[in-house]
Design an enzyme around this catalytic site. Structure first.
Site, short mmCIF file in Angstrom:
data_model
loop_
_atom_site.label_atom_id
_atom_site.label_comp_id
_atom_site.label_asym_id
_atom_site.label_seq_id
_atom_site.Cartn_x
_atom_site.Cartn_y
_atom_site.Cartn_z
CE LYS A 186 37.66 38.08 50.80
NZ LYS A 186 38.33 36.98 51.58
CD GLU A 262 47.35 35.34 37.63
OE1 GLU A 262 47.48 36.53 37.87
OE2 GLU A 262 48.26 34.50 37.81
CB CYS A 296 48.22 30.29 39.64
SG CYS A 296 49.09 31.84 39.54
CD GLU A 394 45.38 25.40 40.34
OE1 GLU A 394 44.26 25.74 40.79
OE2 GLU A 394 46.21 26.21 39.91
#
Ligand code: NDP
Length: 498
Positions: A186, A262, A296, A394
């Site tokens: 997906k 992750e 990331c 983040e």
């Protein structure tokens, strides 16, 4: 815009994509229209799959796993199909890069380099398939022999994000396939095209039907249903820590499927006074601006030794101001568009919060107006305090915060002052300082006097709230296997009941 950029610009005709189940294309009843974030025109139409579609995809992956058409092959045969895929990717590199740029907004030169890395992932996984093996124990005494069999986990659900749509896919799919598992992918809805394009390539390479399936649609509908599906044995998720957490709940509430996660990062780059400051400044500017910081492993916290901090900030600003922000089809462009409207707003909001909280902008801090599309200038904040939101969260954009240290211990403490532990980088000419920092800072990936280097041999993944498990390399392929201990009696049984 230069001539090459004009030649590659979107045609104005959107491309329709179906979705892929059991070796066949299906049409969606409802479609989502994706606009290029750089050009503001609709470039793809992507099907919104239903839960029935998802159930069909999982059932197809289950059949393909159980009937042995994939897991039952010799590893040499699986390897040959992965190598053939790598060959086909070489031929389609420019086409895949084109669609990646249209949906994601990243520079074309970068997209092509990423596809080269994807080719390398398939080649690496082809080798990994042949190296996967179990173990034996010949030390259990005269009458007992032990074997450890390594078996594929089964049906894997794979949810990928929009920042590296094809690369994150290819850091996982070849390794999933190498292990003998089947997969239902997906992709992020806004960047589904290249994941769908891989279906045709794998089919042409000889992958049996049902082994690679793609369902498209939103995370809240089809993504969440995949995380909750009782017939999915393992889920690999890459994205935000919040959704990662919901995957853990979904696994707990369904079938306790194995998870690979992750997640986010707030990655430190530690620069000592004795490092090559010119090199380090270039790495710092690259580390926060690559993929517009929507990465990331972006190094978003610069931790620099006090004695050189003023000078170093100036070097970094000089580098950041030279970065070429532009149309991603221009081969000279280094920073393209921000991929989604939501992310664009998030980044701009953080820049405003940083200013309001008292941090000082040394460069950037604004949108870049190119007449169309959404672009943000690489931004450097100094005077950042550890509790400011730009220091802790983040941001996932080209926004760098600077901190200063006086001792090695202080540098380590600042580097570890985050809930995340995805990546870190250290710059010094003193090997003992470099190794002390490397050993004490909690991060799944570390770079010494370099940044974002690597290839598919090296595992990816995080410490702390950056995730569970590892992808890529031999460690990555082993994640998609489970081991079985087999005990073989070689003698005559000593009876328990006389
Ligand atoms: P998400 O975590 O929401 O999206 C990542 C993937 O998960 C997409 O495929 C998304 O689908 C899907 N998804 C969303 N909600 C669910 C759910 N409830 N169940 C299952 N799957 C779901 O990230 P965002 O796109 O919202 O980005 C937000 C922030 O996440 C960024 O600002 C960044 O901080 C972080 N992020 C980190 C990434 C990384 O590489 N570690 C990658 C992307 C984001 P869809 O998009 O179609 O809804």
């Amino acid at each position: 815009m230069n001539k090459m950029a004009q030649k590659l610009a979107p045609s104005g005709v959107a491309r329709d994509f179906g979705f892929f189940i059991d070796g066949e294309w299906r049409h969606g009843r409802e479609m989502f229209e994706r606009k290029s974030p750089s050009h503001d025109v609709i470039v793809t139409r992507i099907a919104r799959c239903t839960e029935d579609d998802l159930n069909d995809a999982v059932a197809a992956a289950r059949r393909a796993f159980e009937n042995g058409t994939w897991a039952g092959l010799a590893s040499s045969e699986r390897s040959a199909i992965l190598l053939k895929t790598a060959e086909l990717l070489k031929q389609r590199r420019d086409d895949i890069a084109f669609w990646e740029v249209l949906e994601n907004g990243k520079p074309i030169s970068q997209a092509k380099a990423e596809i080269d890395n994807c080719i390398s992932c398939f080649e690496m996984a082809a080798g990994a398939a042949r190296l996967l093996h179990g173990d034996s124990f010949n030390n259990l005494g005269e009458s007992l022999f032990g074997m450890v069999l390594r078996e594929p986990v089964g049906v894997v659900g794979l949810i990928t994000p929009w920042n590296f749509p094809f690369m994150i896919l290819c850091e996982r799919v070849p390794f999933i396939l190498a292990s003998g598992c089947t997969v239902v992918v997906k992709p992020a809805e806004v960047t589904s095209a290249t994941t769908l394009m891989l279906a045709d390539i794998l089919t042409e390479a000889g992958l049996p039907k049902g082994v690679y399936n793609v369902v498209t649609g939103t995370g809240k509908s089809v993504g969440q249903a995949l995380t909750q599906h009782p017939d999915v044995d393992m889920l690999s998720f890459t994205g935000s820590t919040g959704v990662g957490r919901s995957c853990i709940h979904a696994s707990a509430d369904s079938n306790l499927k194995k998870l690979g996660l992750e997640l986010g990062g707030k990655n430190p780059i530690v620069v000592f006074a004795d490092s090559d400051l010119e090199d380090a400044a270039d790495a710092v500017a690259f580390g926060i601006s690559f993929n517009t910081g929507q990465c990331c492993v972006s190094s978003s916290r610069l931790i620099v030794e006090e004695s050189v901090a003023d000078k170093f900030e100036k070097l970094v600003v000089a580098k950041m101001e030279k970065i070429r922000v532009g149309d991603p089809f221009d081969p000279e462009t280094q920073i393209g568009a921000i991929t989604t409207d939501a992310q664009n707003k998030t980044i701009l909001d953080y820049i405003e919060k940083g200013k309001a909280e008292g941090a000082r902008v040394l460069c950037g801090g604004n949108k870049v107006d190119l007449g169309r599309g959404q672009y943000i200038a690489p931004t450097l904040f100094t005077n950042v305090k550890p509790d400011m939101s730009i220091a802790t969260d983040e941001i996932f954009g080209p926004v760098l915060s600077v901190f200063r240290f006086s001792t090695l211990e202080e540098a380590i403490s600042l580097a570890n002052d985050t809930v995340y532990g995805l990546a870190a980088s250290v710059w010094t000419k003193d090997i003992s300082k470099a190794l002390k920092v490397t050993r004490k800072v909690q991060a799944g990936r570390f770079w010494v006097n370099t940044i974002m280097a690597g290839g598919p041999e090296m595992p990816l993944g995080g410490f702390k709230q950056s995730g569970w498990g590892r992808e890529a390399g031999m460690y990555g392929v082993e994640e998609y296997t489970q081991i079985k201990s087999v005990h073989v009696d070689l003698g005559k049984r000593t009876h328990w009941i006389a």
